[in-house]
Every structure is written in C-alpha cells, then in structure tokens.
Design a protein around this motif. Sequence first.
Motif, PDB file in Angstrom:
ATOM      1  N   LYS A 106      -1.486  -7.946  -6.987  1.00  0.00           N
ATOM      2  CA  LYS A 106      -1.413  -6.644  -6.317  1.00  0.00           C
ATOM      3  C   LYS A 106      -1.453  -6.788  -4.803  1.00  0.00           C
ATOM      4  O   LYS A 106      -0.885  -5.983  -4.091  1.00  0.00           O
ATOM      5  N   ALA A 107      -2.110  -7.833  -4.308  1.00  0.00           N
ATOM      6  CA  ALA A 107      -2.194  -8.039  -2.862  1.00  0.00           C
ATOM      7  C   ALA A 107      -0.821  -8.357  -2.273  1.00  0.00           C
ATOM      8  O   ALA A 107      -0.556  -8.062  -1.112  1.00  0.00           O
ATOM      9  N   ALA A 109       1.966  -7.021  -3.314  1.00  0.00           N
ATOM     10  CA  ALA A 109       2.811  -5.830  -3.408  1.00  0.00           C
ATOM     11  C   ALA A 109       2.762  -5.051  -2.093  1.00  0.00           C
ATOM     12  O   ALA A 109       1.757  -5.067  -1.381  1.00  0.00           O
ATOM     13  N   PRO A 110       3.846  -4.363  -1.753  1.00  0.00           N
ATOM     14  CA  PRO A 110       3.837  -3.566  -0.519  1.00  0.00           C
ATOM     15  C   PRO A 110       2.832  -2.425  -0.614  1.00  0.00           C
ATOM     16  O   PRO A 110       2.575  -1.900  -1.699  1.00  0.00           O
ATOM     17  N   SER A 111       2.289  -2.060   0.529  1.00  0.00           N
ATOM     18  CA  SER A 111       1.298  -0.983   0.553  1.00  0.00           C
ATOM     19  C   SER A 111       1.970   0.367   0.338  1.00  0.00           C
ATOM     20  O   SER A 111       3.179   0.527   0.545  1.00  0.00           O
ATOM     21  N   GLU A 112       1.169   1.332  -0.038  1.00  0.00           N
ATOM     22  CA  GLU A 112       1.690   2.680  -0.273  1.00  0.00           C
ATOM     23  C   GLU A 112       2.253   3.275   1.018  1.00  0.00           C
ATOM     24  O   GLU A 112       3.287   3.942   1.003  1.00  0.00           O
ATOM     25  N   SER A 113       1.613   3.002   2.137  1.00  0.00           N
ATOM     26  CA  SER A 113       2.098   3.555   3.407  1.00  0.00           C
ATOM     27  C   SER A 113       3.477   2.993   3.758  1.00  0.00           C
ATOM     28  O   SER A 113       4.352   3.722   4.244  1.00  0.00           O
ATOM     29  N   LEU A 114       3.707   1.706   3.486  1.00  0.00           N
ATOM     30  CA  LEU A 114       5.008   1.109   3.746  1.00  0.00           C
ATOM     31  C   LEU A 114       6.080   1.739   2.854  1.00  0.00           C
ATOM     32  O   LEU A 114       7.174   2.070   3.316  1.00  0.00           O
ATOM     33  N   ARG A 116       6.038   4.726   1.583  1.00  0.00           N
ATOM     34  CA  ARG A 116       6.281   6.102   2.068  1.00  0.00           C
ATOM     35  C   ARG A 116       7.188   6.093   3.302  1.00  0.00           C
ATOM     36  O   ARG A 116       8.056   6.944   3.445  1.00  0.00           O
ATOM     37  N   GLU A 117       6.971   5.107   4.182  1.00  0.00           N
ATOM     38  CA  GLU A 117       7.839   4.991   5.367  1.00  0.00           C
ATOM     39  C   GLU A 117       9.284   4.707   4.959  1.00  0.00           C
ATOM     40  O   GLU A 117      10.219   5.267   5.534  1.00  0.00           O
TER      41      GLU A 117
END
Length: 125
Positions: A106-107, A109-114, A116-117
């Motif tokens: 999971k680390a 994986a891209p973050s949720e903020s990325l 969303r961008e």
Amino acid sequence: MSREHEWVDEEAGPVVRPYAVTRGRTKPTSSSALDLLATVVSTGLPAPAKSELGFQHRRLLTCVAGQSKPVAEVASDLSLPVAVVRVLLGDLLDHGLVTVRPPRDKAAAPSESLLREVINGLRAL
C-alpha cells in the motif's frame, strides 16, 4: 463428445458443482497466500508426467500464459468461484507451473490526493 464438454450446458452453464472440480477440497494445498489481488503467471514449465491436472487446471494455465493476472480476474475470466480458483492455483503451485506474487504494498500506491489531482486535471481538459 470430449470429456470437458460433458460438464457444460450451453444455456445453463456449468452443470457440475464447484466442489467436484476441486475433489471436495476447500483450501489450497500450497502454503502461499493467494490473496485476491495477488498476481499469477505461468512459469511455462511442462506438467509433470504423474500430475493429475484436470480440464480446469489446463484452462487456468491457458488463462495466465504469458501474462500476469490477479487471482480475482482469473476467477472472473474462468467463471469459477474464487475459492475454487485458489484450490486449483495451489495444485499448480505444488507442481511449479505458476508463480504467485503478493499484491503491491500500500505504501507504493499513489496517495489519494495525487489521484484527486489527476482526476481534476483530466476534468479540466
């Protein structure tokens, strides 16, 4: 009529219960964790002469030949329950015919903020 066609009715689908495909087994013999997102790929090795691989084993090998697929996708492609696919994969692992890789960390994986961008950027196009 060949034996593999005895188990399928064109309109009704499979006419054999899943436990018959796995010979009543509900858990894979292999100790590897067969997570839904674990990826499976064929090793390309020939099946041992004394292996008792059935039609569904051969279908599974064909499904993952030359490409890596998650366990859940393999089950979907074969129209079999995931529990049945896990048992079949365990058999193939025991014979060295497939390789199973655990799901991505999971680390990594891209973050949720990325994400969303990226979505917002695509919408702006």
